[in-house]
Design an enzyme around this catalytic site. Structure first.
Site: not given
Length: 260
Positions: A124-125
């Site tokens: 994920d970011r």
């Protein structure tokens, strides 16, 4: 008796020309990053691959590296296989490109090699830690396939201390909207019980965050510290390195065992 004139080096001998290296067609396709060898066999059987302009459907067919191999009209190039490990920093998304102009992990490895490499799985970011890149389509497929159960270890920082009851419940397995999620192991790292280590082989989207959110915790930091046999040792945040031959062999052995 006639005397023989001494001949110079190699004079009178036929020059040796080594034969071009031959490889199986399915390996050539996998080395080009199209898919795994097993999937390449299907493409060949379906008549979707041409060698030097002719459709080849024969299993085990061998080609030279200099042959022209085409898949769906596109010429393939069997590149040198590359394996690059990144310690991903925060605020980078795991995509090859982004239409919104956000930072992608590809920006961090753009100078790693001439070949085009791709991330294996995703983070994920706002998740940091180990992310592998390669153009080895077959290995990437195995490392991300759930049946091979590749181990991943995360360090999780929560917004509040975890209770003993929730700790035991998580280890016993959590029923989420997309199925059961059961960690392999878990341990409390800090005295305040806000930092934990969790080992899990499940690769579903945001799985670690969703496990803790299910019990009312917010994951403030999530760092992948181990992927398969790879660790973050001597790899600073935001930096990458190439895997050693030993590490590559370990990964291939790990993903080449019997499916579970």
């Amino acid at each position: 008796m006639k005397s023989k004139k001494p001949s110079g080096p190699g004079k009178g001998k036929q020059k040796y020309t080594p034969k071009p290296q031959e490889v199986r067609l399915n390996k050539y396709i996998a080395d080009a990053g199209v898919c795994s060898r097993r999937e390449a066999d299907v493409l060949i059987a379906d008549g979707k691959v041409k060698v030097n302009g002719k459709v080849v459907t024969e299993m085990g067919f061998k080609v030279h590296r200099s042959d022209k191999v085409e898949y769906e009209g596109r010429a393939l190039k069997a590149e040198k296989l590359q394996y690059v490990l990144l310690n991903k920093p925060n605020d980078f998304i795991t995509t090859v490109s982004d239409p919104h102009g956000r930072n992608t992990v590809m920006n961090l490895v753009k100078n790693a090699c001439d070949e085009r490499i791709y991330p294996v799985g995703r983070l994920d970011r706002n998740t940091t830690g180990l992310l592998l890149f390669t153009n080895d389509g077959e290995l990437a497929k195995r490392l991300t396939h759930p049946s091979y159960q590749i181990k991943k270890i995360y360090q999780v920082t929560l917004d509040k201390p975890i209770t003993n009851q929730d700790f035991d419940a998580i280890l016993s397995g959590v029923e989420l909207e997309d199925g059961m999620a059961t960690p392999d192991e878990m341990a409390v790292i800090t005295d305040d019980k806000t930092v934990l280590g969790i080992e899990i082989h499940i690769g579903r989207n945001r799985i670690v965050r969703r496990i803790f959110e299910h019990f009312g915790y917010r994951v403030e930091k999530l760092d992948r510290v181990m992927f398969g046999t790879l660790t973050k040792k001597n790899l600073p945040r935001g930096k990458f390195r190439h895997l050693s031959p030993k590490e590559i062999n370990q990964l291939k052995h790990l993903s080449g065992g019997r499916r579970k």
